[in-house]
Design a protein around this motif. Sequence first.
Motif: not given
Length: 303
Positions: A196-210, A256-261
Motif C-alpha cells: 500500500l502507498h497513499a498520499h495526503a495533504i491538509i486542506e481547509d483543516g481536513e486530511f485529504v487522501v489523494m 477528505a477525512f476528519a483526521s489522519p487516523s
Amino acid sequence: MTEGSRGQTLELYFVGGKPDGMLTAEVFNWTGHLLVTPRTQITEAMRRREAQYTGVYLLFGEQDGADLAYIGEGEDMSDRIKSHEAKKDWWTKVILVTSQANTLNKAHIKYLESRLVEEAKSIGRIALENGNTPARPSLKEAERSNMEGFLDYLLMVLPAIGVDAFKQNKRPKLTREDMREAPSPVFELITRRHGLHAHAIIEDGEFVVMEGSTARDNWSGRGTEHTSYAKLHKDMMDNGVLVREGHFCRFTQNFAFASPSAAGAVVNGRPTNGTIEWKVEGSGKTYKDWEAERLAHADGGHV
C-alpha cells in the motif's frame, strides 16, 4: 480556511435543556430555522408554532441495520409528520426546515426538496426511501438564486448538528504541482506488507487522501468490525470511492477525512494511529513530529 471565507455564528437552543432532546438551530443573518426532535418527543414538537409552517422535513432512522432517510415538504408540516408517524415505523428523528417568518411558499419548498434529494443521492452517504428525485419547479432567476443561498446555509448547518448525509468528502482533483504549492506538506503512508502507498495533504483543516492512493480491499481489524472506521471503509467501497484493483483498492477521487487516523484506518483496513504512520513524504518525520514542530514555532499571537 480558504481565502474569502468567513466565520459564522450558529445558535443552538436546547428546548428541554438536554443535548439529546429537542433543539432549534439558527445562523446569524440567515432567515432559516431548524427544529430537530427525536421521535419520542414528536407530540411536544408538533405543538410548536414552526411545525405548522411551510417547509421541508428530513426523517432519519434505520431499517434492516442500514441508515435510512426520507425528504419531504409540506405547507403545514405537522400534518405530514403525523401521517408519517402512523405509516412509517423506521424513523427515530425528524428535522423541520422553515424560515423564521414563515415566508417560504410551495414553489420554494418543492425546489428545496428536489435539491436536497439530488444532493443526498449524488453524495451517497445514506439510503433514501424517496423513489424518484422530485422535479424542480419553475422559479424566476432571482428566486432560484435565493433558494440556492438558503440551501448553502442549510448544508453548512446540518453537519454541525450531526447530520452527515449531505457532507461532501470528494475534493477537486489536484496535480502534483498543486500539491507542492499547498501550504501543507505531502504526507505518505506506506504499508509494505500489503503493498500500500497513499498520499495526503491538509486542506481547509481536513486530511485529504489523494486520488490514486491504494488501500486494503477488506477490513481486517478483528473485534472492530462494527466501529465507525470499519463502516466508513465499507461505505467508501459501496459508493465507488474505493475500487478493487488486484489485491488492493485504489482511491478513485480525492477524499477528505476528519483526521489522519481516520484516513490511516481506511488505507490499512484496521485501526491505525495516523499521527505516527503518516510521514512527511521522502523523510522519516511523522505527522506527530511535524505537528509538534509547528506548535513549537507558533508565536502565540491572537486571531
